[in-house]
Design an enzyme around this catalytic site. Sequence first.
Site, PDB file in Angstrom:
ATOM      1  N   THR A  44      27.659  32.304  47.414  1.00  7.59           N
ATOM      2  CA  THR A  44      28.995  31.790  47.719  1.00  7.59           C
ATOM      3  C   THR A  44      29.680  32.657  48.769  1.00  7.59           C
ATOM      4  OG1 THR A  44      29.102  31.003  45.444  1.00  7.59           O
ATOM      5  CG2 THR A  44      31.135  30.931  46.689  1.00  7.59           C
ATOM      6  N   CYS A  45      29.442  33.959  48.727  1.00  8.24           N
ATOM      7  CA  CYS A  45      30.032  34.852  49.731  1.00  8.24           C
ATOM      8  C   CYS A  45      29.498  34.516  51.113  1.00  8.24           C
ATOM      9  CB  CYS A  45      29.716  36.309  49.414  1.00  8.24           C
ATOM     10  SG  CYS A  45      30.385  36.837  47.827  1.00  8.24           S
ATOM     11  N   THR A  46      28.201  34.251  51.169  1.00  8.46           N
ATOM     12  CA  THR A  46      27.591  33.906  52.451  1.00  8.46           C
ATOM     13  C   THR A  46      28.195  32.604  52.964  1.00  8.46           C
ATOM     14  OG1 THR A  46      25.591  35.050  51.744  1.00  8.46           O
ATOM     15  CG2 THR A  46      25.385  33.581  53.636  1.00  8.46           C
TER      16      THR A  46
END
Length: 153
Positions: A44-46
């Site tokens: 999700t961060c990516t």
Amino acid sequence: MSVTIGQPAPQFTLPSTERKMISLSDYKGKKVVLHFFPFAFTSTCTTQLCTMRDNFGYYDGLNAVVLGISVDSPFTLGKFKEENNYQFDLLSDFNKDVSTAYGSIYNEFVLGLKGVSKRSAFVIDEDQNIIYAEILDNAGDLPDFAAIAEKVK
């Protein structure tokens, strides 16, 4: 601690992936989009940062700068930035002071890890006041990119 719209943004100085110290005050006179994220290399961060990367051109003519912040080390963030070709600085809040000042910190995250940045987004105006704040309790959620873009315009 939490921040509210209209208040002065908490000031900070953090090391970047280039091992330079970057201060919020360096960007007075520009809008700043801050993206806090839990960990480099997680899906999700990516997605969060790749969305900013792919829409980066949108911010180009708007006198705005994008900064990503996590509690990862500058070295980990450097690899993350390189692998994903991010055009913006990633800053290491290794000591957790800035995430805490912005109310964007988990006391307890997955695997019992403490003091991890919450996924959140802030827009700071040219006078260094907060004009947008979104702190997500669920790390699987993404910020409202359209609302962020609207505030930057």
